[in-house]
Write a protein that holds these residues in place. Structure first.
Motif, PDB file in Angstrom:
ATOM      1  N   SER A  70       0.956  -1.085   0.032  1.00 37.81           N
ATOM      2  CA  SER A  70       0.012  -0.030  -0.099  1.00 37.81           C
ATOM      3  C   SER A  70       0.736   1.375  -0.069  1.00 37.81           C
ATOM      4  N   SER A  71       2.250   1.037   0.180  1.00 36.23           N
ATOM      5  CA  SER A  71       3.159   2.146   0.026  1.00 36.23           C
ATOM      6  C   SER A  71       4.340   1.783  -0.180  1.00 36.23           C
ATOM      7  N   GLY A  72       5.535   2.664  -0.666  1.00 36.95           N
ATOM      8  CA  GLY A  72       6.829   2.312  -0.487  1.00 36.95           C
ATOM      9  C   GLY A  72       7.407   2.010   0.914  1.00 36.95           C
ATOM     10  N   MET A  73       6.878   2.760   1.684  1.00 36.07           N
ATOM     11  CA  MET A  73       7.530   2.525   3.093  1.00 36.07           C
ATOM     12  C   MET A  73       7.010   1.182   3.501  1.00 36.07           C
ATOM     13  N   ALA A  74       5.616   0.691   3.267  1.00 33.40           N
ATOM     14  CA  ALA A  74       5.203  -0.744   3.718  1.00 33.40           C
ATOM     15  C   ALA A  74       5.998  -1.590   3.207  1.00 33.40           C
ATOM     16  N   ALA A  75       6.505  -1.566   1.896  1.00 33.64           N
ATOM     17  CA  ALA A  75       7.431  -2.615   1.134  1.00 33.64           C
ATOM     18  C   ALA A  75       8.812  -2.504   1.879  1.00 33.64           C
ATOM     19  N   ILE A  76       9.303  -1.390   2.208  1.00 34.75           N
ATOM     20  CA  ILE A  76      10.575  -1.240   2.666  1.00 34.75           C
ATOM     21  C   ILE A  76      10.747  -1.720   4.335  1.00 34.75           C
ATOM     22  N   SER A  77       9.646  -1.421   5.130  1.00 28.90           N
ATOM     23  CA  SER A  77       9.468  -1.887   6.376  1.00 28.90           C
ATOM     24  C   SER A  77       9.133  -3.383   6.597  1.00 28.90           C
ATOM     25  N   ILE A  96      19.993   7.572   2.002  1.00 34.46           N
ATOM     26  CA  ILE A  96      18.973   6.804   1.484  1.00 34.46           C
ATOM     27  C   ILE A  96      17.769   7.740   1.692  1.00 34.46           C
ATOM     28  N   TYR A  97      16.602   7.168   1.020  1.00 34.60           N
ATOM     29  CA  TYR A  97      15.304   8.090   1.448  1.00 34.60           C
ATOM     30  C   TYR A  97      14.876   8.513   2.613  1.00 34.60           C
ATOM     31  N   GLY A  98      14.644   9.567   2.734  1.00 32.69           N
ATOM     32  CA  GLY A  98      14.368  10.119   4.311  1.00 32.69           C
ATOM     33  C   GLY A  98      13.591   9.447   5.400  1.00 32.69           C
ATOM     34  N   ILE A 138      20.789  -0.615   0.165  1.00 30.59           N
ATOM     35  CA  ILE A 138      21.222   0.352  -0.738  1.00 30.59           C
ATOM     36  C   ILE A 138      20.220   1.365  -1.611  1.00 30.59           C
ATOM     37  N   GLU A 139      20.699   2.367  -2.006  1.00 30.33           N
ATOM     38  CA  GLU A 139      19.790   2.986  -2.999  1.00 30.33           C
ATOM     39  C   GLU A 139      20.656   3.562  -3.846  1.00 30.33           C
ATOM     40  N   SER A 140      20.390   3.318  -5.322  1.00 29.10           N
ATOM     41  CA  SER A 140      21.288   4.079  -6.331  1.00 29.10           C
ATOM     42  C   SER A 140      20.669   4.225  -7.517  1.00 29.10           C
ATOM     43  N   ILE A 167      17.684  -3.419  -2.763  1.00 31.90           N
ATOM     44  CA  ILE A 167      18.207  -1.857  -2.981  1.00 31.90           C
ATOM     45  C   ILE A 167      16.634  -1.272  -3.309  1.00 31.90           C
ATOM     46  N   ASP A 168      16.761  -0.135  -2.871  1.00 31.03           N
ATOM     47  CA  ASP A 168      15.618   0.711  -3.199  1.00 31.03           C
ATOM     48  C   ASP A 168      15.822   1.237  -4.649  1.00 31.03           C
ATOM     49  N   ASN A 169      15.087   0.919  -5.615  1.00 25.09           N
ATOM     50  CA  ASN A 169      15.294   1.059  -7.122  1.00 25.09           C
ATOM     51  C   ASN A 169      14.381   1.887  -7.908  1.00 25.09           C
ATOM     52  N   THR A 170      13.725   3.026  -6.837  1.00 24.13           N
ATOM     53  CA  THR A 170      12.699   3.854  -7.186  1.00 24.13           C
ATOM     54  C   THR A 170      13.361   4.989  -7.964  1.00 24.13           C
ATOM     55  N   PHE A 171      14.302   5.624  -7.882  1.00 26.41           N
ATOM     56  CA  PHE A 171      14.986   6.638  -8.680  1.00 26.41           C
ATOM     57  C   PHE A 171      15.288   6.046 -10.257  1.00 26.41           C
ATOM     58  N   ALA A 172      15.630   4.998 -10.257  1.00 32.25           N
ATOM     59  CA  ALA A 172      16.190   4.363 -11.503  1.00 32.25           C
ATOM     60  C   ALA A 172      15.207   3.936 -12.280  1.00 32.25           C
ATOM     61  N   GLY A 191       6.215   2.700  -5.643  1.00 29.21           N
ATOM     62  CA  GLY A 191       5.281   2.748  -7.121  1.00 29.21           C
ATOM     63  C   GLY A 191       4.550   4.018  -7.002  1.00 29.21           C
ATOM     64  N   THR A 192       4.653   4.542  -5.919  1.00 31.98           N
ATOM     65  CA  THR A 192       3.885   6.042  -5.983  1.00 31.98           C
ATOM     66  C   THR A 192       4.798   7.050  -7.096  1.00 31.98           C
ATOM     67  N   LYS A 193       5.886   6.427  -7.218  1.00 34.14           N
ATOM     68  CA  LYS A 193       6.681   7.477  -8.203  1.00 34.14           C
ATOM     69  C   LYS A 193       6.674   7.255  -9.571  1.00 34.14           C
ATOM     70  N   TYR A 194       7.641   6.567 -10.286  1.00 32.65           N
ATOM     71  CA  TYR A 194       7.519   6.469 -11.656  1.00 32.65           C
ATOM     72  C   TYR A 194       6.630   5.380 -12.132  1.00 32.65           C
ATOM     73  N   ILE A 201      -1.617   7.746  -7.238  1.00 32.78           N
ATOM     74  CA  ILE A 201      -1.816   6.478  -6.321  1.00 32.78           C
ATOM     75  C   ILE A 201      -0.641   6.475  -5.228  1.00 32.78           C
ATOM     76  N   CYS A 202      -0.771   5.958  -4.345  1.00 31.64           N
ATOM     77  CA  CYS A 202       0.341   5.424  -3.410  1.00 31.64           C
ATOM     78  C   CYS A 202       0.353   3.975  -3.119  1.00 31.64           C
ATOM     79  N   CYS A 203       1.694   3.625  -3.492  1.00 26.79           N
ATOM     80  CA  CYS A 203       1.657   1.923  -3.550  1.00 26.79           C
ATOM     81  C   CYS A 203       3.121   1.725  -3.506  1.00 26.79           C
ATOM     82  N   SER A 320       7.260  14.595  -3.283  1.00 27.49           N
ATOM     83  CA  SER A 320       7.071  13.435  -4.210  1.00 27.49           C
ATOM     84  C   SER A 320       7.634  13.579  -5.574  1.00 27.49           C
ATOM     85  N   LEU A 321       7.635  12.687  -6.287  1.00 32.37           N
ATOM     86  CA  LEU A 321       8.383  12.705  -7.646  1.00 32.37           C
ATOM     87  C   LEU A 321       7.992  11.605  -8.586  1.00 32.37           C
ATOM     88  N   GLY A 322       8.541  11.711  -9.842  1.00 29.88           N
ATOM     89  CA  GLY A 322       8.088  10.530 -10.794  1.00 29.88           C
ATOM     90  C   GLY A 322       6.958  10.732 -11.646  1.00 29.88           C
TER      91      GLY A 322
HETATM   92  C1  PLP Z   1       8.847   8.055  -2.083  1.00 30.50           C
HETATM   93  C2  PLP Z   1      10.145   7.296  -1.859  1.00 30.50           C
HETATM   94  C3  PLP Z   1       9.868   5.869  -0.798  1.00 30.50           C
HETATM   95  C4  PLP Z   1       8.786   5.774   0.042  1.00 30.50           C
HETATM   96  O1  PLP Z   1       7.597   5.456  -0.595  1.00 30.50           O
HETATM   97  P1  PLP Z   1       6.061   5.892  -0.120  1.00 30.50           P
HETATM   98  O2  PLP Z   1       5.296   5.323  -1.293  1.00 30.50           O
HETATM   99  O3  PLP Z   1       5.897   7.204  -0.170  1.00 30.50           O
HETATM  100  O4  PLP Z   1       6.046   5.135   0.929  1.00 30.50           O
HETATM  101  C5  PLP Z   1      11.006   5.159  -0.791  1.00 30.50           C
HETATM  102  N1  PLP Z   1      12.076   5.492  -1.332  1.00 30.50           N
HETATM  103  C6  PLP Z   1      12.172   6.244  -2.180  1.00 30.50           C
HETATM  104  C7  PLP Z   1      13.591   6.561  -2.987  1.00 30.50           C
HETATM  105  C8  PLP Z   1      11.399   7.457  -2.482  1.00 30.50           C
HETATM  106  O5  PLP Z   1      11.280   8.282  -3.416  1.00 30.50           O
END
Ligand code: PLP
Length: 377
Positions: A70-77, A96-98, A138-140, A167-172, A191-194, A201-203, A320-322
């Protein structure tokens, strides 16, 4: 199939009776269980709409299985708490992401999890690994300074020590970078991003091997952060254009970065696509494109940071971004607000630093908006 074809076709669930070309939205939270191979339930991460998106993302990331959150943070945690418990240790990149940074520093102590933040240096990552290290995270490119980690080197170190890597591959995005092909075990996306791409949506998503996904699912079902069918439908729809959106965004970003590099009112431009940037060669060896986030630091002589951001007309100051629209933010006031002044200074996040998420608009319009806000036109 190539990426753009996978974006359109992979994972689509076609209804045999109606022959619609798109995946129907299955709104049921209840599914019959007699004579079925397994029980379907939204929180079990196995509904048809969840499967359709997971299959598309697995195709794009060259992964075996995955989960939608349901969010990126749910995935990460969920990933972190699958592999870490009391007495365990995790090594994380410092930039890494704040939100991830805050999760670790705010919550890990009371779970008895030890952690070490390390620089971008592969040697530092190796030195930080201990007997009880269970995960390297990591995040890159990283947020917000777009630092590049040598992903292959990190994966090799981890393998030699039997440590799981994520790895947090969000930016790439999976269009530009596929970490599993470089030896990483688990790939995470906000998935909230790109992937979502339209700021509506937030995912979150995790993809990995079958066996690691099974382990993560074990915790995920208990933590309960699965994605609902409507959001799955929007995400699947968005991902059909992921390839062409990201391609255009990367082209725009390269143009903006090169133009700002020569602007006397800009002190520094952070973009891995610039040949002069540290990490450019590594980026080139592990990415197909350099992403669409450009960070830059104002010189501040002519225009102060708060004046600059208020003068923008096209680019929206927003978190946010993407998405398809260009957005800008000052990390010191947004993503890294929760860090202390000292921590921010150490990371190089100054008050004059801006993170621009480059959209799909005409690049000349984006650039001229920045220039007029700097009062250079
Ligand atoms: C936004 C973001 C997250 C967190 O995602 P949410 O969907 O806001 O929980 C994690 N990593 C990166 C790099 C992000 O930009």
């Amino acid at each position: 199939m190539k990426k753009d074809t996978q974006c359109v076709h992979s994972g689509t669930y076609r209804d045999r009776d109606t022959r619609g070309v798109n995946t129907p939205v299955f709104t049921s939270s209840s599914f019959e269980y007699l004579d079925t191979p397994y029980n379907i339930y939204p929180r079990y991460f196995n509904t048809p709409n969840q499967r359709a998106v997971v299959d598309k993302l697995c195709a794009l990331e060259n992964a075996e299985d995955g989960l939608l959150f349901s969010s990126g943070m749910a995935a990460i945690s969920t990933v972190m708490l699958t592999f870490l418990g009391s007495g365990d240790h995790v090594v994380l990149k410092e930039d890494i992401y704040g939100g991830t940074h805050h999760f670790v520093t705010a919550d890990f102590k009371r779970f008895g999890i030890e952690y070490t933040f390390v620089s971008n240096n592969t040697e530092d990552i190796e030195k930080a690994a201990r007997e009880n290290t269970r995960l390297i995270f990591i995040e890159s490119p990283s947020n917000p300074l777009l630092k590049i980690t040598d992903i292959r080197a990190v994966a090799e170190i981890a393998k030699s020590k039997n440590i799981v890597t994520a790895i947090d591959n969000t930016f790439a995005t999976p269009i530009n970078q596929n970490p599993m092909e470089l030896g990483i075990d688990i790939v995470i996306h906000s998935g909230t991003k790109y992937l979502g791409g339209h700021s509506d949506i937030c995912c979150g998503a995790v993809v990995s091997t079958e066996s690691l996904t099974r382990r993560i699912r074990g915790s995920a079902v208990n933590f309960g952060g699965s994605l609902n069918a409507d959001a799955c439908y929007l995400l699947e729809r968005s991902m059909k254009t992921l390839g062409i959106r990201v391609e255009r965004q990367c082209m725009n970003a390269q143009y903006i970065a090169e133009s700002l590099k020569d602007n006397p009112d800009i002190k520094k431009v952070y973009y891995p696509g610039l040949k002069s940037r540290q990490g450019h060669d590594t980026a080139k060896s592990q990415m197909r494109g350099f992403g669409a986030i450009v960070s830059f630091e104002l010189d501040g002589q002519k225009t102060g940071p708060s004046e600059f951001i208020r003068r923008l007309r096209l680019i929206t100051p927003a978190v946010s971004l993407g998405g398809v629209e260009s957005l800008i933010c000052a990390p010191a006031e947004t993503s890294h607000e929760k860090l202390s002044d000292e921590e921010r200074k150490e990371l190089g996040i100054t008050d004059g630093l801006f993170r621009l998420s480059v959209g799909i608009e005409d690049s000349a319009d984006i650039l001229s908006d920045i220039e007029q806000a700097l009062k250079t036109t």
